[in-house]
Enzyme design. Structure first.
Site, PDB file in Angstrom:
ATOM      1  N   ALA A  63     -28.607  -3.615  22.244  1.00 28.06           N
ATOM      2  CA  ALA A  63     -29.447  -3.994  23.383  1.00 28.06           C
ATOM      3  C   ALA A  63     -28.585  -4.124  24.629  1.00 28.06           C
ATOM      4  O   ALA A  63     -27.423  -4.530  24.550  1.00 28.06           O
ATOM      5  CB  ALA A  63     -30.114  -5.325  23.091  1.00 28.06           C
ATOM      6  N   GLY A 108     -28.766  -2.816  17.898  1.00 31.56           N
ATOM      7  CA  GLY A 108     -29.772  -1.772  18.101  1.00 31.56           C
ATOM      8  C   GLY A 108     -29.205  -0.362  18.037  1.00 31.56           C
ATOM      9  O   GLY A 108     -29.937   0.585  17.741  1.00 31.56           O
ATOM     10  N   GLU A 111     -29.334   0.384  14.510  1.00 27.82           N
ATOM     11  CA  GLU A 111     -30.759   0.538  14.151  1.00 27.82           C
ATOM     12  C   GLU A 111     -31.292   1.896  14.605  1.00 27.82           C
ATOM     13  O   GLU A 111     -32.058   2.539  13.887  1.00 27.82           O
ATOM     14  CB  GLU A 111     -31.577  -0.604  14.765  1.00 27.82           C
ATOM     15  CG  GLU A 111     -31.285  -1.929  14.083  1.00 27.82           C
ATOM     16  CD  GLU A 111     -32.052  -3.067  14.694  1.00 27.82           C
ATOM     17  OE1 GLU A 111     -31.895  -3.306  15.906  1.00 27.82           O
ATOM     18  OE2 GLU A 111     -32.820  -3.722  13.966  1.00 27.82           O
ATOM     19  N   GLU A 131     -26.143  -8.750  14.882  1.00 27.50           N
ATOM     20  CA  GLU A 131     -27.033  -9.659  15.619  1.00 27.50           C
ATOM     21  C   GLU A 131     -26.830 -11.135  15.303  1.00 27.50           C
ATOM     22  O   GLU A 131     -26.936 -11.981  16.197  1.00 27.50           O
ATOM     23  CB  GLU A 131     -28.512  -9.288  15.352  1.00 27.50           C
ATOM     24  CG  GLU A 131     -28.994  -8.068  16.099  1.00 27.50           C
ATOM     25  CD  GLU A 131     -28.743  -6.759  15.388  1.00 27.50           C
ATOM     26  OE1 GLU A 131     -27.935  -6.727  14.437  1.00 27.50           O
ATOM     27  OE2 GLU A 131     -29.369  -5.757  15.773  1.00 27.50           O
TER      28      GLU A 131
HETATM   29  N1  COA Z   1     -25.092  -4.346  26.993  1.00 23.22           N
HETATM   30  C1  COA Z   1     -24.728  -4.223  28.303  1.00 23.22           C
HETATM   31  N2  COA Z   1     -23.483  -3.926  28.689  1.00 23.22           N
HETATM   32  C2  COA Z   1     -22.575  -3.732  27.734  1.00 23.22           C
HETATM   33  C3  COA Z   1     -22.875  -3.823  26.361  1.00 23.22           C
HETATM   34  C4  COA Z   1     -24.207  -4.154  26.014  1.00 23.22           C
HETATM   35  N3  COA Z   1     -24.597  -4.251  24.726  1.00 23.22           N
HETATM   36  N4  COA Z   1     -21.752  -3.586  25.644  1.00 23.22           N
HETATM   37  C5  COA Z   1     -20.790  -3.333  26.547  1.00 23.22           C
HETATM   38  N5  COA Z   1     -21.270  -3.437  27.803  1.00 23.22           N
HETATM   39  C6  COA Z   1     -20.571  -3.279  29.065  1.00 23.22           C
HETATM   40  C7  COA Z   1     -19.549  -4.403  29.263  1.00 23.22           C
HETATM   41  O1  COA Z   1     -20.155  -5.570  29.751  1.00 23.22           O
HETATM   42  C8  COA Z   1     -18.611  -3.765  30.245  1.00 23.22           C
HETATM   43  O2  COA Z   1     -19.186  -3.830  31.531  1.00 23.22           O
HETATM   44  P1  COA Z   1     -18.275  -4.235  32.826  1.00 23.22           P
HETATM   45  O3  COA Z   1     -17.356  -3.057  33.003  1.00 23.22           O
HETATM   46  O4  COA Z   1     -19.304  -4.365  33.898  1.00 23.22           O
HETATM   47  O5  COA Z   1     -17.568  -5.491  32.474  1.00 23.22           O
HETATM   48  C9  COA Z   1     -18.609  -2.295  29.816  1.00 23.22           C
HETATM   49  O6  COA Z   1     -19.783  -2.108  29.035  1.00 23.22           O
HETATM   50  C10 COA Z   1     -17.414  -1.960  28.954  1.00 23.22           C
HETATM   51  O7  COA Z   1     -17.355  -2.918  27.912  1.00 23.22           O
HETATM   52  P2  COA Z   1     -16.004  -3.218  27.124  1.00 23.22           P
HETATM   53  O8  COA Z   1     -16.290  -4.294  26.130  1.00 23.22           O
HETATM   54  O9  COA Z   1     -14.903  -3.435  28.086  1.00 23.22           O
HETATM   55  O10 COA Z   1     -15.793  -1.788  26.436  1.00 23.22           O
HETATM   56  P3  COA Z   1     -14.995  -1.392  25.135  1.00 23.22           P
HETATM   57  O11 COA Z   1     -15.019   0.092  25.095  1.00 23.22           O
HETATM   58  O12 COA Z   1     -13.684  -2.095  25.061  1.00 23.22           O
HETATM   59  O13 COA Z   1     -15.883  -1.951  23.888  1.00 23.22           O
HETATM   60  C11 COA Z   1     -17.912  -2.319  22.628  1.00 23.22           C
HETATM   61  C12 COA Z   1     -17.154  -1.413  23.628  1.00 23.22           C
HETATM   62  C13 COA Z   1     -19.290  -1.688  22.437  1.00 23.22           C
HETATM   63  C14 COA Z   1     -17.167  -2.363  21.312  1.00 23.22           C
HETATM   64  C15 COA Z   1     -18.025  -3.740  23.217  1.00 23.22           C
HETATM   65  O14 COA Z   1     -18.445  -3.653  24.563  1.00 23.22           O
HETATM   66  C16 COA Z   1     -19.009  -4.631  22.478  1.00 23.22           C
HETATM   67  O15 COA Z   1     -18.684  -5.165  21.441  1.00 23.22           O
HETATM   68  N6  COA Z   1     -20.219  -4.842  23.094  1.00 23.22           N
HETATM   69  C17 COA Z   1     -21.219  -5.726  22.548  1.00 23.22           C
HETATM   70  C18 COA Z   1     -21.959  -5.049  21.449  1.00 23.22           C
HETATM   71  C19 COA Z   1     -22.938  -5.977  20.767  1.00 23.22           C
HETATM   72  O16 COA Z   1     -22.668  -7.103  20.418  1.00 23.22           O
HETATM   73  N7  COA Z   1     -24.138  -5.429  20.545  1.00 23.22           N
HETATM   74  C20 COA Z   1     -25.151  -6.091  19.788  1.00 23.22           C
HETATM   75  C21 COA Z   1     -26.322  -6.348  20.621  1.00 23.22           C
HETATM   76  S1  COA Z   1     -27.573  -7.090  19.622  1.00 23.22           S
END
Ligand code: COA
Length: 253
Positions: A63, A108, A111, A131
């Protein structure tokens, strides 16, 4: 800006989520556009879709948590409902969907990949239903589709811990059927497209719809799906091509 970059590769389309800066997270706009593309291909003009994410960091980071933070509980519930409907439409499509998990697929994102028929995962990618780490549960089918794919025990291991699963483990659990590249995913989709279209979609629906029926009902379902292929020109073409020792030319009729 479009939420997807669409590229044609013969009978296969590649849909790339166009949101690298937010790690291809599921926003309302993105889900709306996904629904429109699923409707667009319902006329069978496209036989298979490879769904992937822009860049090499993420397939889909779940999400859009920034958008989510601005939403009231009722809006979250409405959005989840539209995700459930869109994911179900993807799953029920006659088109074959191959997810190419090019990078992280969490919440998601996993999913979304579970609604696809097949998952090819890049060697460095990870997926997971994370989640519970955020105080919620998978809300777009994860608690139901994951156990159907890998069994209850493994699903509980993954969902209750919320842990991230590397590609090699995803392969060994049957969460992905191959480790590879985008070219491998496209080539898999093209191979499927060489087969008779009505037969491929009948087989897909027989597997999906029969998975949780008792065996007698499931075999009846298989008989019904087989019957869909019996009157087709393609079935005759398959027999003719075999007799003439040539590759068949299927027309989806
Ligand atoms: N929603 C919105 N923005 C997101 C996002 C999400 N789910 N996941 C990452 N981003 C954004 C970050 O906030 C960051 O934005 P910024 O540059 O404005 O700070 C940008 O994407 C890069 O994120 P970053 O964490 O630095 O990238 P990365 O390549 O090192 O890692 C992930 C990527 C996906 C591994 C990591 O961002 C992550 O774990 N995100 C959360 C995923 C999560 O918990 N999803 C479950 C949702 S139910």
């Amino acid at each position: 800006m479009s939420e997807f970059i669409i590229t044609a590769h013969g009978p296969v389309e590649q849909w790339t989520i166009n949101g690298e800066a937010r790690r291809n997270a599921l926003s309302r706009a993105m889900v709306g556009e996904l629904e429109a593309h699923i409707k667009r291909v319902s006329d069978r003009s496209v036989r298979a879709v490879v769904l992937t994410g822009a860049g090499d960091k993420a397939f889909c980071a779940g999400a859009d948590l920034k958008e989510r933070a601005t939403m009231r509980p009722l809006e979250v519930a409405d959005f989840l409902e539209s995700m459930r409907k869109t994911f179900r439409a993807l799953e029920k499509s006659d088109c074959v969907f191959v997810a190419f998990i090019n990078g992280a697929a969490f919440g998601g994102g996993t999913e979304l990949s579970l609604c696809c028929d097949l998952r090819v995962i890049a060697p460095s990618a990870e997926l997971g239903l994370t989640e519970v780490k955020l105080g919620i549960i998978p809300g777009a089918g994860g608690t139901q589709r994951l156990p159907r794919l890998v069994g209850q025990g493994v699903a509980k291991d993954l969902i209750l811990t919320g842990r991230r699963v590397p590609a090699a483990e995803a392969l060994s659990l049957g969460l992905a059927s191959r480790i590879g590249t985008i070219d491998d995913a496209l080539s898999l989709a093209k191979t499927i497209c060489e087969n008779a279209p009505i037969a491929v979609s009948a087989a897909k629906h027989a597997i999906d719809e029969g998975a949780h029926l008792d065996l007698d009902s499931a075999l009846k379902l298989e008989q019904e799906k087989y019957a869909l292929t019996l009157g087709t020109e393609d079935r005759l073409e398959g027999l003719k091509a075999f007799a003439e020792k040539r590759a068949p030319i299927y027309r989806g009729r």
